[in-house]
Design an enzyme around this catalytic site. Structure first.
Site, short mmCIF file in Angstrom:
data_model
loop_
_atom_site.label_atom_id
_atom_site.label_comp_id
_atom_site.label_asym_id
_atom_site.label_seq_id
_atom_site.Cartn_x
_atom_site.Cartn_y
_atom_site.Cartn_z
N ASP A 53 1.34 19.78 -20.84
CA ASP A 53 0.48 18.62 -21.00
C ASP A 53 1.34 17.69 -21.86
O ASP A 53 1.44 17.83 -23.07
CB ASP A 53 -0.82 19.02 -21.69
CG ASP A 53 -1.75 17.83 -21.89
OD1 ASP A 53 -1.27 16.69 -21.83
OD2 ASP A 53 -2.95 18.06 -22.11
N LYS A 94 -0.43 7.41 -23.52
CA LYS A 94 0.13 7.80 -24.83
C LYS A 94 1.60 7.38 -24.83
O LYS A 94 1.91 6.22 -25.01
CB LYS A 94 -0.03 9.31 -25.07
CG LYS A 94 -1.34 9.92 -24.58
CD LYS A 94 -2.56 9.40 -25.25
CE LYS A 94 -3.91 9.90 -24.75
NZ LYS A 94 -4.06 11.13 -24.07
N PHE A 113 -6.78 20.23 -24.72
CA PHE A 113 -7.40 18.94 -25.02
C PHE A 113 -8.79 18.95 -24.36
O PHE A 113 -9.03 19.72 -23.44
CB PHE A 113 -6.52 17.82 -24.46
CG PHE A 113 -7.08 16.45 -24.71
CD1 PHE A 113 -7.17 15.97 -26.00
CD2 PHE A 113 -7.53 15.66 -23.67
CE1 PHE A 113 -7.71 14.70 -26.24
CE2 PHE A 113 -8.06 14.39 -23.90
CZ PHE A 113 -8.15 13.92 -25.19
N ASP A 114 -9.73 18.12 -24.84
CA ASP A 114 -11.12 18.24 -24.36
C ASP A 114 -11.26 18.05 -22.85
O ASP A 114 -11.96 18.81 -22.19
CB ASP A 114 -12.10 17.36 -25.17
CG ASP A 114 -11.74 15.88 -25.21
OD1 ASP A 114 -10.70 15.50 -24.63
OD2 ASP A 114 -12.50 15.10 -25.81
N TYR A 120 0.84 -1.21 0.00
CA TYR A 120 0.00 0.00 0.00
C TYR A 120 0.87 1.25 0.00
O TYR A 120 0.63 2.19 -0.76
CB TYR A 120 -0.93 0.00 1.23
CG TYR A 120 -1.97 1.09 1.17
CD1 TYR A 120 -3.25 0.82 0.69
CD2 TYR A 120 -1.68 2.39 1.58
CE1 TYR A 120 -4.22 1.81 0.62
CE2 TYR A 120 -2.65 3.39 1.51
CZ TYR A 120 -3.91 3.09 1.03
OH TYR A 120 -4.85 4.07 0.96
N ALA A 129 1.57 14.48 -22.71
CA ALA A 129 1.14 13.15 -23.17
C ALA A 129 2.02 12.57 -24.29
O ALA A 129 2.31 11.39 -24.30
CB ALA A 129 -0.32 13.21 -23.64
N HIS A 171 -19.79 14.43 -27.01
CA HIS A 171 -19.40 13.52 -28.09
C HIS A 171 -19.30 12.07 -27.64
O HIS A 171 -19.47 11.16 -28.43
CB HIS A 171 -18.08 13.97 -28.72
CG HIS A 171 -16.95 14.16 -27.75
ND1 HIS A 171 -16.89 15.22 -26.89
CD2 HIS A 171 -15.86 13.40 -27.50
CE1 HIS A 171 -15.80 15.13 -26.16
NE2 HIS A 171 -15.15 14.02 -26.51
C1 LIG Z 1 -5.30 11.88 -23.55
C2 LIG Z 1 -4.96 13.26 -23.24
C3 LIG Z 1 -5.30 13.83 -22.01
C4 LIG Z 1 -6.14 13.12 -20.97
O1 LIG Z 1 -5.56 11.95 -20.54
P1 LIG Z 1 -6.41 10.66 -20.07
O2 LIG Z 1 -5.34 9.70 -19.68
O3 LIG Z 1 -7.23 10.22 -21.24
O4 LIG Z 1 -7.26 11.09 -18.93
C5 LIG Z 1 -4.89 15.12 -21.77
N1 LIG Z 1 -4.20 15.82 -22.69
C6 LIG Z 1 -3.87 15.31 -23.88
C7 LIG Z 1 -3.10 16.12 -24.87
C8 LIG Z 1 -4.24 14.02 -24.20
O5 LIG Z 1 -3.94 13.53 -25.41
#
Ligand SMILES: *Cc1c(COP(=O)(O)O)cnc(C)c1O
Length: 456
Positions: free
Chosen positions: A214, A257, A123-124, A71, A216, A448
């Site tokens: 961000d 990603k 990003f959304d 844990y 990813a 969406h």
């Molecule tokens: C996928 C993504 C996110 C969100 O990540 P999740 O792991 O799906 O919650 C944020 N920013 C970008 C640019 C992404 O491609």
């Protein structure tokens, strides 16, 4: 030059179920023409997303067996932390179950109602998390990004003049942080240059505003910098990635990603005071600070994936496979966003279906037509995803309607991609017959994912 081959061989296979056109017609009707509602086993080639769809390596599966599931203070956490700290240099590293959990905590700590968050393009889920705490999400993509067809490198850059104006208008007090998304997903997977990131960081820091990435697709972005930015060709991708992280004060990361795993993420910051608040929120909703909603084995797979993703043979193949699909579509005359980004090819749905108005959802209509023709699942990035209704329920057209064909990492081979191009050729020939859609039901946010359509 010889063919750039997949730099791996296949050890385990997953069958794909073939479907007929009439089966797919029924599948679409049952899903109310929302491709998120289609069962995976009904999809032939799934280009819905590159998120969480990577094939893990033998070394990653091996590392999972080594997972320490204690844990608190598990060995796997310290491997995870060590790997990320070495790569990024950030002081405080918090595991989260995915990228959006990191976003929720970041904006939960730093965002206050009435504040403004600039980003090259949100990003959304990032936008939704910014708005959830009462902040305004402001997109500042560079001028070149508005021309879909312009073959310019680094179309993911942030508009520096726009950022200067935003800081002038709102000031440090109302801008909790500047965010830079690498690569720029909503903007077509386009990379951000080191020069642009340096300039953003200098400008923000001169006003005392922290910069968060961000991150990813940090490795794909770093490889674009190596290939395209002056003076960067001789550096290793790892070296470039290290510099990217060190220009900033923290990051959110969706490990689904560029960490080559199926679930996971992290949040990082150099700010001690902020980190304390983040950890408190982490414990409240994700888990204790050394696991944050993940199993020890997930932390192992992420640590291993972050090593593998910086392998330049992998990155050469990765960007080449996306470019390969893009080139085939361009040869057919199909309008796409150019240059081709890192993780996906984006179709210009308004250019593809000029007979449909924005509120007939040309992107969704095109994605539906592609599935009907060949069982290939893609995703609309346009009016359905970003459209907002006014008080009277009327939608203003958004800037553009794209369809994203995202390439999962290490999953499909060249013949799969050839098949996708053949499907696209057929849809292109029949484009005049493609009908628009109407929304028959939608939820209040992120519509969406769950909204339903009727054929118009
Ligand atoms: C996928 C993504 C996110 C969100 O990540 P999740 O792991 O799906 O919650 C944020 N920013 C970008 C640019 C992404 O491609």
């Amino acid at each position: 030059m010889k063919t750039i081959i997949e730099p791996f061989r296949v050890k385990m296979v997953e069958p794909i179920r073939m479907t007929t056109r009439s089966e797919r017609e029924e599948i679409l009707r049952d899903a109310r023409y929302n491709l998120f509602a289609i069962r995976s086993e009904d999809v032939l080639i799934d280009l819905l997303t590159d998120s969480g769809t990577s094939a893990m390596s033998a070394a990653q599966w091996g590392a999972m067996i080594q997972g320490d599931e204690a844990y608190a203070c598990a060995r796997s956490f310290f491997r995870f932390e060590r790997t990320i700290r070495e790569l990024t240099g950030y002081r405080h590293i918090l595991p989260t179950h995915q990228g959006r959990a990191a976003e929720r905590i970041l904006f939960g700590v730093l965002g206050k109602p009435g504040m403004v968050v600039p980003n090259n393009s949100h990003f959304d889920t990032t936008r939704a998390n910014v708005e959830h705490v009462g902040c305004r999400a402001v997109d500042l993509p560079c001028a070149e990004s508005h021309d879909l067809a312009a073959e310019v490198p680094f179309k993911g850059n942030m508009d520096l003049e726009g950022l200067k104006r935003a800081i002038g208008e709102h000031g440090r007090e109302r801008i909790p942080l500047v965010m830079v998304t690498i690569t720029n997903n909503s903007g077509g997977g386009q990379p951000v240059s080191l020069a642009n990131l340096r300039a953003v960081s200098e400008l923000a820091h001169s006003h005392g505003i922290p910069v968060y990435l961000d991150a990813a697709r940090f490795a794909e972005n770093a490889y674009f910098i190596k290939l395209q930015e002056e003076g960067q060709a001789a550096r290793s991708v790892r070296e470039i990635a290290k510099e990217i992280f060190r220009l900033t004060d923290g990051c959110t990361m969706s490990a689904k990603k560029d960490a080559l795993v199926n679930i996971g993420g992290f949040l990082a910051t150099n700010d001690e005071e902020v980190a304390v608040k983040m950890r408190n929120l982490l414990i409240l909703t994700e888990g204790f600070t050394t696991y944050g909603g993940l199993a020890g084995r997930d932390l192992e797979a992420i640590a291993q994936g972050l090593e593998e993703v910086l392998d330049e043979d992998y990155l050469r193949y990765r960007l080449a496979s996306t470019r390969y699909l893009g080139r085939k579509l361009v040869e057919l005359g199909i309008p796409i966003l150019r240059p081709v980004g890192g993780h996906a090819v984006y179709l210009d749905a308004r250019g593809f279906l000029p007979h449909l108005s924005a509120v007939a959802y040309p992107g969704q209509a095109l994605a539906v037509a592609i599935f009907r023709e060949g069982g290939v699942r893609s995703v609309e990035v346009g009016q359905v995803m970003f459209g907002r209704r006014d008080a009277a329920g009327v939608e203003a057209p958004v800037e553009r309607d794209l369809v994203r064909m995202a390439i999962p990492r290490r999953v499909y081979t060249q013949s799969h991609v050839d098949y996708v191009a053949e499907v696209m050729e057929e849809v292109w020939k029949q484009r005049a017959e493609v009908k628009g859609l109407r929304i028959s039901w939608e939820p209040p946010a992120l519509r969406h994912f769950t909204c339903r359509f009727d054929l118009a």
